[in-house]
Design an enzyme around this catalytic site. Structure first.
Site, PDB file in Angstrom:
ATOM      1  N   SER A 105      41.501  41.584  35.763  1.00 52.62           N
ATOM      2  CA  SER A 105      40.874  40.158  35.992  1.00 52.62           C
ATOM      3  C   SER A 105      41.692  38.325  35.772  1.00 52.62           C
ATOM      4  O   SER A 105      42.509  38.303  36.020  1.00 52.62           O
ATOM      5  CB  SER A 105      39.973  40.119  35.176  1.00 52.62           C
ATOM      6  N   ASP A 253      33.611  45.585  43.882  1.00 50.30           N
ATOM      7  CA  ASP A 253      33.952  44.621  42.862  1.00 50.30           C
ATOM      8  C   ASP A 253      33.366  43.377  43.210  1.00 50.30           C
ATOM      9  O   ASP A 253      33.292  42.934  44.413  1.00 50.30           O
ATOM     10  CB  ASP A 253      35.186  43.788  42.737  1.00 50.30           C
ATOM     11  N   HIS A 281      34.323  45.743  38.954  1.00 52.02           N
ATOM     12  CA  HIS A 281      34.870  44.812  38.446  1.00 52.02           C
ATOM     13  C   HIS A 281      34.832  44.964  36.623  1.00 52.02           C
ATOM     14  O   HIS A 281      34.112  45.053  35.636  1.00 52.02           O
ATOM     15  CB  HIS A 281      34.403  43.724  37.922  1.00 52.02           C
TER      16      HIS A 281
END
Length: 315
Positions: A105, A253, A281
């Site tokens: 991320s 995601d 995610h």
């Protein structure tokens, strides 16, 4: 999981908590976590998979998380560039000249920054569930919250369910410690998506560990502020990256849909993309941490085998 070494390193005037696993003689992997998340956001099972592959592993708490220092963002604002400097300070603190870098991320954007601006420190790059470091997600968020259609020339916004979750948090913010734990647990549940099973116990362990360490949600939210600042160095082309790069992205995601990962892979020369079926995610699904660890390990192993003939020729 007990580390071989735990220590604080200094980045400017900020102390960062770090831990190292494995033999110091083995190739080093630096794990860089995402927004508002401590180093233990990298699951022990993933770390063990890398160790079993003959690697040593370093993970650390970002500033404003875990055991690392808190920063008064109002008087001392920082950017992604400063967080990248933290990562290099961690390498320096452990005597590592260059490492295999894996970022998730926001950590994936930090990894891109390092690969562009500190290429001598990055042996390989694995960018997981991230987008191009020079892309601003703000316009897509704004259009989605305004009920407008996505811009076909922009990367897609988060899913409606995730946006609804953000609205709920904004209109009914948690007040007590228990409410913060419940809200953070629900955030991870939503981020997991609806395809792979959610490992609630693993997510709860991380959320409660952050709470036990006196984590301040307001301080951890500084990462969002830092990530939104689009400094000139973030606009450097990813085509400058020479480190062998692997992009790993979930097909489900909810925060950064798959086109974000595809965009990263498309902009980095010779990058490979692995689209993980059903992955959202995060790493909070049974067996997923081990699988991600295997993918990182295999990427590193392949690169080192390809480098070996050159090493032998130079000897």
């Amino acid at each position: 999981m007990k580390a071989n070494e735990e220590k604080f390193v200094v980045s400017g005037d900020v102390r960062l908590w770090t831990e190292r696993f494995g033999d110091p003689r083995d190739p080093a992997v630096l794990l860089i976590m995402g927004t508002s998340t401590m180093g233990v956001g990298w699951p022990d099972e993933l770390v063990k998979t890398l160790l079993d592959g003959g690697l040593r592993v370093i993970r650390f708490d970002h500033r404003d998380t875990g055991r690392s220092d808190r920063v008064d963002f109002a008087t001392r604002p920082y950017t992604l560039t400063d967080m990248a400097a933290d990562a290099t300070a961690v390498l320096d603190g452990h005597g590592v000249a260059a490492a295999h870098v894996a970022g998730a991320s926001l950590g994936g954007a930090i990894g891109q920054w390092l690969a562009v601006h500190r290429p001598e420190r990055v042996r390989t790059l694995t960018a997981i569930m991230t987008g191009p470091m020079g892309h601003s997600a703000g316009p897509a968020f704004a259009r989605a919250f305004a009920g407008q259609e996505p811009d076909p020339d922009d990367l897609p916004p988060p899913t409606p369910r995730f946006l609804q979750h953000l609205v709920h948090l904004a209109t009914s913010p948690p007040a007590t410690c228990e409410e913060h734990i419940a809200a953070n647990l629900e955030t991870w549940r939503v981020l997991n998506g609806d395809v792979l099973p959610f490992d609630e116990q693993a997510a709860r362990r991380l959320v409660e560990a952050a709470s036990d360490l006196g984590g301040d949600p307001r301080a951890a939210a500084n990462h969002d502020l830092a990530g939104k600042v689009m400094t000139d160095d973030r606009l450097a082309p990813l085509s400058a990256i020479t480190a062998p790069t692997l992009v790993v992205h979930g097909t489900e995601d909810p925060l950064r849909p798959l086109p974000h990962g595809e965009a990263v892979a498309a902009q980095i020369p010779n990058a490979r993309l692995v689209a993980m079926p059903g992955m959202g995610h995060g790493f909070f699904s049974p067996l997923l941490p081990r699988r991600i660890g295997e993918i990182i390990r295999d990427h590193i192993s392949l690169t080192e085998r390809e480098e070996e003939p050159g090493r032998s020729a130079r000897r």
